[in-house]
Design a protein around this motif. Structure first.
Motif, short mmCIF file in Angstrom:
data_model
loop_
_atom_site.label_atom_id
_atom_site.label_comp_id
_atom_site.label_asym_id
_atom_site.label_seq_id
_atom_site.Cartn_x
_atom_site.Cartn_y
_atom_site.Cartn_z
N VAL A 10 51.67 25.24 53.48
CA VAL A 10 50.40 25.38 53.19
C VAL A 10 50.28 26.87 53.21
CG1 VAL A 10 48.02 25.15 53.35
CG2 VAL A 10 49.50 23.16 53.68
N SER A 11 50.47 27.44 54.26
CA SER A 11 50.34 28.83 54.36
C SER A 11 51.20 29.61 53.39
CB SER A 11 50.92 29.48 55.75
OG SER A 11 50.20 28.86 56.72
N LEU A 12 52.36 29.17 53.16
CA LEU A 12 53.14 29.98 52.08
C LEU A 12 52.49 29.81 50.70
CD1 LEU A 12 56.11 31.22 51.35
CD2 LEU A 12 56.86 28.88 50.86
N ILE A 13 52.14 28.62 50.25
CA ILE A 13 51.32 28.33 48.96
C ILE A 13 50.23 29.52 48.81
CG2 ILE A 13 49.91 27.04 47.55
CD1 ILE A 13 52.01 24.77 48.69
N PHE A 14 49.58 29.38 49.86
CA PHE A 14 48.26 30.47 49.76
C PHE A 14 48.74 31.96 49.78
CE2 PHE A 14 45.59 26.88 51.72
CZ PHE A 14 44.59 26.79 50.58
N SER A 15 49.90 32.47 50.45
CA SER A 15 50.26 33.69 50.35
C SER A 15 50.87 33.99 49.06
CB SER A 15 51.24 33.72 51.60
OG SER A 15 50.82 33.46 52.51
N LEU A 16 51.59 32.92 48.47
CA LEU A 16 52.04 33.31 47.04
C LEU A 16 51.13 33.16 46.11
CD1 LEU A 16 55.60 31.16 47.30
CD2 LEU A 16 55.28 33.78 47.45
N SER A 17 50.17 32.43 46.26
CA SER A 17 49.06 32.41 44.98
C SER A 17 48.33 33.66 45.06
CB SER A 17 48.19 31.16 45.37
OG SER A 17 47.25 31.71 46.53
N SER A 18 48.40 34.53 45.79
CA SER A 18 47.82 35.88 45.77
C SER A 18 48.56 36.74 44.88
CB SER A 18 47.51 36.50 47.15
OG SER A 18 48.59 36.71 47.81
N PHE A 19 49.83 36.33 44.50
CA PHE A 19 50.54 37.30 43.65
C PHE A 19 50.83 36.72 42.33
CE2 PHE A 19 52.39 37.98 47.86
CZ PHE A 19 52.12 39.39 47.87
N ILE A 20 50.09 35.62 42.04
CA ILE A 20 49.95 34.89 40.93
C ILE A 20 49.03 35.87 39.81
CG2 ILE A 20 49.34 33.05 39.36
CD1 ILE A 20 49.84 31.25 41.74
N VAL A 21 49.54 36.10 38.56
CA VAL A 21 48.99 36.90 37.58
C VAL A 21 47.98 36.21 36.80
CG1 VAL A 21 49.04 38.39 35.81
CG2 VAL A 21 51.19 38.24 37.27
N HIS A 22 46.58 36.51 36.85
CA HIS A 22 45.50 35.75 36.23
C HIS A 22 45.37 36.58 34.99
CE1 HIS A 22 43.99 34.05 39.98
NE2 HIS A 22 44.27 34.86 40.56
N LYS A 23 45.19 35.56 33.85
CA LYS A 23 44.99 35.92 32.39
C LYS A 23 43.72 36.80 32.37
CE LYS A 23 45.20 34.29 27.86
NZ LYS A 23 46.20 35.43 27.28
N PHE A 24 43.79 37.75 31.83
CA PHE A 24 42.39 38.29 31.34
C PHE A 24 42.04 38.63 30.03
CE2 PHE A 24 45.94 41.60 31.05
CZ PHE A 24 45.67 42.38 30.05
N TYR A 25 40.92 38.58 29.48
CA TYR A 25 40.47 38.28 28.24
C TYR A 25 39.89 39.72 27.72
CZ TYR A 25 41.48 33.56 29.43
OH TYR A 25 41.99 32.40 29.80
N VAL A 26 40.46 40.48 26.85
CA VAL A 26 40.01 41.80 26.35
C VAL A 26 40.51 41.88 25.09
CG1 VAL A 26 41.91 43.15 27.36
CG2 VAL A 26 39.69 44.03 26.98
N SER A 27 39.66 42.42 24.24
CA SER A 27 40.21 43.19 23.00
C SER A 27 39.77 44.65 22.87
CB SER A 27 39.39 42.33 21.54
OG SER A 27 37.99 42.76 21.37
N VAL A 28 40.38 45.45 22.14
CA VAL A 28 40.05 46.87 21.89
C VAL A 28 39.80 46.84 20.55
CG1 VAL A 28 40.98 49.17 22.39
CG2 VAL A 28 41.55 47.28 23.88
N THR A 29 38.97 47.71 20.31
CA THR A 29 38.61 48.04 18.83
C THR A 29 38.35 49.83 18.79
OG1 THR A 29 37.65 45.75 18.26
CG2 THR A 29 37.03 47.88 16.79
N GLN A 30 39.08 50.45 18.07
CA GLN A 30 39.19 51.75 17.67
C GLN A 30 38.36 51.88 16.57
OE1 GLN A 30 40.32 54.40 19.63
NE2 GLN A 30 39.23 55.56 18.08
N VAL A 31 37.45 52.79 16.34
CA VAL A 31 36.80 53.35 15.08
C VAL A 31 36.80 54.78 14.75
CG1 VAL A 31 34.46 53.08 14.01
CG2 VAL A 31 35.12 51.06 15.70
#
Length: 168
Positions: A10-31
């Motif tokens: 359980v400790s190992l799972i919680f420790s490793l879960s902090s290294f999981i990359v979370h998806k981010f939602y972004v777009s970039v518009t250049q004008v």
């Protein structure tokens, strides 16, 4: 001994879960304001999988955004979606953009747009709700450039529009 092993796991799972990359939602518009051509040239970068998901939910669940297996009429769907979600007011006047096309680059789709007949650029009000109807965390970054001036906005759900002012 069994409790120690379970506690360790359980400790190992919680420790490793902090290294999981979370998806981010972004777009970039250049004008970019092109004074010579009296136009705004717009380049919008959106993650392919996110745009594909929203187009499937809104229009057709068989849509594929893939350069090798692209669904026919996909440009029509992209144009329709962008027209609903991306709005520019230049110097307090409504504008409409021309969808020039798109290309794929890695995990992004790059959409090229143009707004014609822009004689001057003092203010630009941008409303960008791209993907906000699908992802609560979506952020849309807008960069506007006029000559040497560059201004930016970060838009998100609940604050999906902003105004930028430029000096002459």
């Amino acid at each position: 001994m069994k409790k120690i092993v379970i506690l360790f796991l359980v400790s190992l799972i919680f420790s490793l879960s902090s290294f999981i990359v979370h998806k981010f939602y972004v777009s970039v518009t250049q004008v970019d304001y092109n004074e010579e051509e009296q136009s705004l040239q717009v380049i919008s970068r959106i993650f392919i999988d996110d745009l594909e998901e929203v187009l499937r939910k809104r229009y057709n669940d068989a849509i594929m955004l893939d350069p090798d297996k692209e669904t026919s009429n996909v440009d029509t769907y992209i144009k329709k979606y962008l027209k609903q979600k991306l709005v520019f007011l230049v110097d307090d006047k409504e504008t409409s953009f021309i969808f020039l096309g798109k290309e794929y680059e890695d995990d992004l789709i790059i959409c090229y747009l143009e707004i014609e007949n822009i004689a001057s650029l003092k203010t630009v009000k941008v409303s960008n709700e791209i993907l906000m109807d699908l992802f609560e965390e979506q952020q849309n970054i807008i960069h506007v450039k006029k000559e040497t001036q560059r201004k930016s906005l970060i838009l998100e759900k609940g604050r999906s529009e902003g105004m930028l002012k430029f000096s002459e």
